[in-house]
Design a protein around this motif. Sequence first.
Motif, PDB file in Angstrom:
ATOM      1  N   PRO B 134       0.770  -1.462  -0.060  1.00  0.00           N
ATOM      2  CA  PRO B 134      -0.056   0.151   0.313  1.00  0.00           C
ATOM      3  C   PRO B 134       0.991   1.311  -0.410  1.00  0.00           C
ATOM      4  N   ASP B 135       0.824   2.394  -0.817  1.00  0.00           N
ATOM      5  CA  ASP B 135       0.926   3.378  -0.573  1.00  0.00           C
ATOM      6  C   ASP B 135       0.350   4.825  -0.501  1.00  0.00           C
ATOM      7  N   MET B 136      -1.241   4.419  -0.366  1.00  0.00           N
ATOM      8  CA  MET B 136      -1.911   5.759   0.435  1.00  0.00           C
ATOM      9  C   MET B 136      -1.730   6.292   1.201  1.00  0.00           C
ATOM     10  N   GLY B 137      -0.824   6.040   2.560  1.00  0.00           N
ATOM     11  CA  GLY B 137      -0.721   6.633   3.142  1.00  0.00           C
ATOM     12  C   GLY B 137      -1.698   6.121   4.052  1.00  0.00           C
ATOM     13  N   TRP B 138      -1.308   6.539   5.857  1.00  0.00           N
ATOM     14  CA  TRP B 138      -2.088   5.354   6.745  1.00  0.00           C
ATOM     15  C   TRP B 138      -3.443   6.348   7.065  1.00  0.00           C
ATOM     16  N   TYR B 139      -3.927   7.444   6.303  1.00  0.00           N
ATOM     17  CA  TYR B 139      -4.938   8.184   6.835  1.00  0.00           C
ATOM     18  C   TYR B 139      -6.413   7.438   5.217  1.00  0.00           C
ATOM     19  N   MET B 140      -5.680   6.576   5.193  1.00  0.00           N
ATOM     20  CA  MET B 140      -6.492   5.816   3.731  1.00  0.00           C
ATOM     21  C   MET B 140      -7.316   7.116   2.549  1.00  0.00           C
ATOM     22  N   TYR B 141      -7.393   8.305   2.503  1.00  0.00           N
ATOM     23  CA  TYR B 141      -8.114   9.149   2.681  1.00  0.00           C
ATOM     24  C   TYR B 141      -8.506   8.336   0.847  1.00  0.00           C
ATOM     25  N   PRO B 142      -9.829   8.182   1.075  1.00  0.00           N
ATOM     26  CA  PRO B 142     -10.510   8.446  -0.261  1.00  0.00           C
ATOM     27  C   PRO B 142     -10.477  10.043  -1.344  1.00  0.00           C
ATOM     28  N   PRO B 143     -11.341  10.062  -2.573  1.00  0.00           N
ATOM     29  CA  PRO B 143     -11.014   8.222  -3.574  1.00  0.00           C
ATOM     30  C   PRO B 143      -9.058   7.952  -3.748  1.00  0.00           C
ATOM     31  N   LEU B 144      -8.153   8.273  -3.340  1.00  0.00           N
ATOM     32  CA  LEU B 144      -7.103   8.093  -3.684  1.00  0.00           C
ATOM     33  C   LEU B 144      -6.544   6.246  -2.710  1.00  0.00           C
ATOM     34  N   ALA B 145      -7.686   6.403  -2.127  1.00  0.00           N
ATOM     35  CA  ALA B 145      -6.969   5.088  -1.677  1.00  0.00           C
ATOM     36  C   ALA B 145      -7.926   4.284  -1.666  1.00  0.00           C
ATOM     37  N   ILE B 146      -8.277   4.518  -3.671  1.00  0.00           N
ATOM     38  CA  ILE B 146      -9.426   3.377  -4.362  1.00  0.00           C
ATOM     39  C   ILE B 146      -9.441   3.557  -5.199  1.00  0.00           C
ATOM     40  N   GLU B 147      -8.172   4.316  -5.822  1.00  0.00           N
ATOM     41  CA  GLU B 147      -7.830   4.764  -6.650  1.00  0.00           C
ATOM     42  C   GLU B 147      -6.777   3.976  -7.836  1.00  0.00           C
ATOM     43  N   GLU B 148      -6.880   3.569  -8.954  1.00  0.00           N
ATOM     44  CA  GLU B 148      -5.584   2.183  -9.387  1.00  0.00           C
ATOM     45  C   GLU B 148      -5.499   2.484 -10.779  1.00  0.00           C
ATOM     46  N   ASN B 149      -5.243   3.227 -11.850  1.00  0.00           N
ATOM     47  CA  ASN B 149      -4.907   3.779 -12.818  1.00  0.00           C
ATOM     48  C   ASN B 149      -3.590   4.067 -13.320  1.00  0.00           C
ATOM     49  N   SER B 150      -3.252   4.362 -13.889  1.00  0.00           N
ATOM     50  CA  SER B 150      -1.681   4.464 -14.231  1.00  0.00           C
ATOM     51  C   SER B 150      -0.901   6.099 -13.728  1.00  0.00           C
ATOM     52  N   VAL B 151      -2.020   6.924 -13.054  1.00  0.00           N
ATOM     53  CA  VAL B 151      -1.863   8.051 -12.350  1.00  0.00           C
ATOM     54  C   VAL B 151      -1.276   7.359 -11.208  1.00  0.00           C
ATOM     55  N   PHE B 152      -1.991   6.609 -10.184  1.00  0.00           N
ATOM     56  CA  PHE B 152      -1.431   6.315  -9.396  1.00  0.00           C
ATOM     57  C   PHE B 152      -2.506   5.174  -8.705  1.00  0.00           C
ATOM     58  N   LYS B 153      -1.341   3.990  -7.994  1.00  0.00           N
ATOM     59  CA  LYS B 153      -1.936   2.886  -7.724  1.00  0.00           C
ATOM     60  C   LYS B 153      -1.816   3.175  -6.186  1.00  0.00           C
ATOM     61  N   ALA B 154      -3.271   2.702  -5.475  1.00  0.00           N
ATOM     62  CA  ALA B 154      -3.399   2.415  -4.037  1.00  0.00           C
ATOM     63  C   ALA B 154      -2.354   1.499  -3.455  1.00  0.00           C
ATOM     64  N   PHE B 155      -2.446   0.056  -3.979  1.00  0.00           N
ATOM     65  CA  PHE B 155      -1.535  -0.913  -3.894  1.00  0.00           C
ATOM     66  C   PHE B 155      -0.445  -0.500  -4.810  1.00  0.00           C
ATOM     67  N   LEU B 156       0.632  -0.967  -4.502  1.00  0.00           N
ATOM     68  CA  LEU B 156       1.762  -1.553  -5.413  1.00  0.00           C
ATOM     69  C   LEU B 156       2.029  -2.611  -6.173  1.00  0.00           C
ATOM     70  N   ILE B 157       1.691  -3.641  -5.399  1.00  0.00           N
ATOM     71  CA  ILE B 157       1.612  -5.467  -5.506  1.00  0.00           C
ATOM     72  C   ILE B 157       0.036  -6.063  -6.142  1.00  0.00           C
ATOM     73  N   TYR B 158      -1.227  -5.351  -4.938  1.00  0.00           N
ATOM     74  CA  TYR B 158      -2.412  -6.371  -5.042  1.00  0.00           C
ATOM     75  C   TYR B 158      -2.954  -5.097  -6.441  1.00  0.00           C
ATOM     76  N   GLN B 159      -2.738  -5.963  -7.528  1.00  0.00           N
ATOM     77  CA  GLN B 159      -3.462  -4.618  -8.545  1.00  0.00           C
ATOM     78  C   GLN B 159      -4.823  -5.370  -8.763  1.00  0.00           C
ATOM     79  N   SER B 160      -5.478  -6.143  -8.706  1.00  0.00           N
ATOM     80  CA  SER B 160      -6.590  -6.860  -9.255  1.00  0.00           C
ATOM     81  C   SER B 160      -7.593  -6.351  -7.831  1.00  0.00           C
ATOM     82  N   PRO B 161      -8.827  -5.728  -8.123  1.00  0.00           N
ATOM     83  CA  PRO B 161      -9.520  -4.996  -7.233  1.00  0.00           C
ATOM     84  C   PRO B 161     -10.682  -6.701  -6.192  1.00  0.00           C
ATOM     85  N   VAL B 162      -9.710  -7.628  -6.575  1.00  0.00           N
ATOM     86  CA  VAL B 162     -10.426  -8.941  -5.488  1.00  0.00           C
ATOM     87  C   VAL B 162      -9.532  -9.356  -4.044  1.00  0.00           C
TER      88      VAL B 162
END
Lengths: 154, 523
Positions: B134-162
Amino acid sequence: MLAISLGYFSWEIVQIQAGTNVSFRYGLPLYSGMPKQAQEAVTYFNAHPPVNHTSEVVDGILVVNMTAYQYYYSPNLIKVTPGQQIVLIINSPQVITGIYLRLPNGVINVNAVPGIPSYVYFVAPTTQGNYTWYEPEYAGYAFSTNMTGVLEVV
Amino acid sequence: MAYTLAIQFEKIKKEISVFLGKLKSFALPKDTLGVVWLFTLGTVGWLIIVGMAAMNMRTYLVYPDNSAGIGPTYYLSLTLHGWSAMFGVVPDAAFAVIAFSMYKSGLSTVNAKRIAYLFWASNLALVFALLGGPDMGWYMYPPLAIEENSVFKAFLIYQSPVLIGLAYIALAINSIGGTIIPIILLADAYATKPKNQKLNIFAAYGVAFAAIIALTMPALSAAELWYALYFLAGIPVDSLLWLILFWFYGHPVVYYVPFPLFGALYYYIPKAAGRELYSEKWARMNIYLLAIGSMLIWVHHLQTFPLPVVLRLWANFATLILAAGSGLTVLNLGLTVLLSNGYNYKDPISMSFLIAFIGFILGGVQALPQPFDIVNPIIHNSYFIVGHFHLIIWTLIIVGFTGVFLDLLKSSNVNFDYSKIASRLITTGILLWTVPFMTIGYLMSVEGYLGMLRRVIAYPAIFEPFNLAISLLAEIGIPGLVLAISSAIGDYVMRKVTVGTDVSVQTSTSISMNIGKEVKVDG
């Protein structure tokens, strides 16, 4: 101590109802947090959007409709005259962002949440120069490297 | 030859079996001190990860012109630092202190095994979430913490929605565990409380704030499950509502360890001062102020957000209640120390709590301007805030927790007390830790006031000397804590050998009674 807290709390409610509370009247990132003339300028701006959809001087107040994207501001340059009254309407369609602008006469520091515009009213410094603003909220990898803008007082 | 090998093999097998037996009794303790040890070791484990991630970030921060390419590595460290601290260290340390407070008041954890299972479920779930990068910071602020695209990945290793959904479910398991454990502790305290006998002040704080944890932690679980449902069921996330929900947990969590430690300060400082607490009545009344204030204060973290005036007004009031409670603590303990005939500076436990108390005053003072709407924007999102809360962590939490750990060692062996040399080394270590980190806290606050924003990897060059000094001082301070802890453990092990007691840590200090309750042997 509890009595002092209760007294202070009650006094603030009285002041808010009387419209004399500075703390809760000015400086909040809300429409209601701006002086009346700034609110009227924003209302006019929204009702009569300028051709460029970005900025217009309304009754001497420069209203700027700003959008914070990942990872840039639009516009990222605002030119004003010394002592100019300014209103920023900040939209943040992608993630939570904000603006941090340090001026000689104070700090502008507000956040913007997707779907809810934030409002800032302030007066430009009387000293000419360039004042850089920064993005204060973690909005992704490049928020501190790319997301800046300049208030140019000429 | 074959005979000798067989004997050796049998010997090794026996030793392994003994070791596994000890490991099992440690991993699944049966008594209160065993529970305290389990959570203490959990705390230390997470603390090591927290520190390593912090020093990784400090390495990058000595250079002001980092490029965005550094971002994923830096923010991975930032999140590792934050999650390990807030979801690992904080609950584990809080439960260790609360369970120890129960022990010191003659209460007992009759459900030790259940607590241990929850400990493992909670901590291993956090490990699973962290393995996703995870690299969204401990606050996990939305929508950054649920963003998964070319601009930002909330998780660097887990990349599938599941996988991301499962990571948030794992976090929810972590926080649900953190909700059930204090409920069990409360039930155990109630079940084992001697009739017609008042809890001592330490346990009163421990038990009261176990209730606060149980009441506020579910907000975090709800916030995490909301994210999981976004990925697994497509349920949309409302950013502002999520923030408000999160901060209902996010503010009280900063008190999860400090307030039970307030109980420890009230308990140990009068002993070291050789007198009664100035006012036990104030201390017990204070529980209500602190509990109410900490729970209802949450939106004061969102002063720069577009929140309505009525919420701000309430947040200010709740903040003042909390400030009143904290002020009362300082006054009560300050008068206890000042009106004593002399403080026991030679005892490392007494010194730990005195330093924790002074650190709380110096760190807490910085919080005073923060709740006010017209002052808050000057410092919000700046290193002023980072300096303030780290000062509380480095002094009240870490030094206070060290004090509890020192007494835990003593409680684990009735024949043990610190030698003169060990006492000096421990106190020296604590001072060697506190002085540099106190300086760091104030340096951070000054640079924050001057405009150094938090979480940045690129910053104006004027802050470079500040950041160099901070990183250097951190390098100087860390060995201090290592010196204090290792001196205590070294003395404990050496003297344990000398006095010839080889009973296990988990069982040596408690005397089981037929009602399943332990009898405290100290204090």
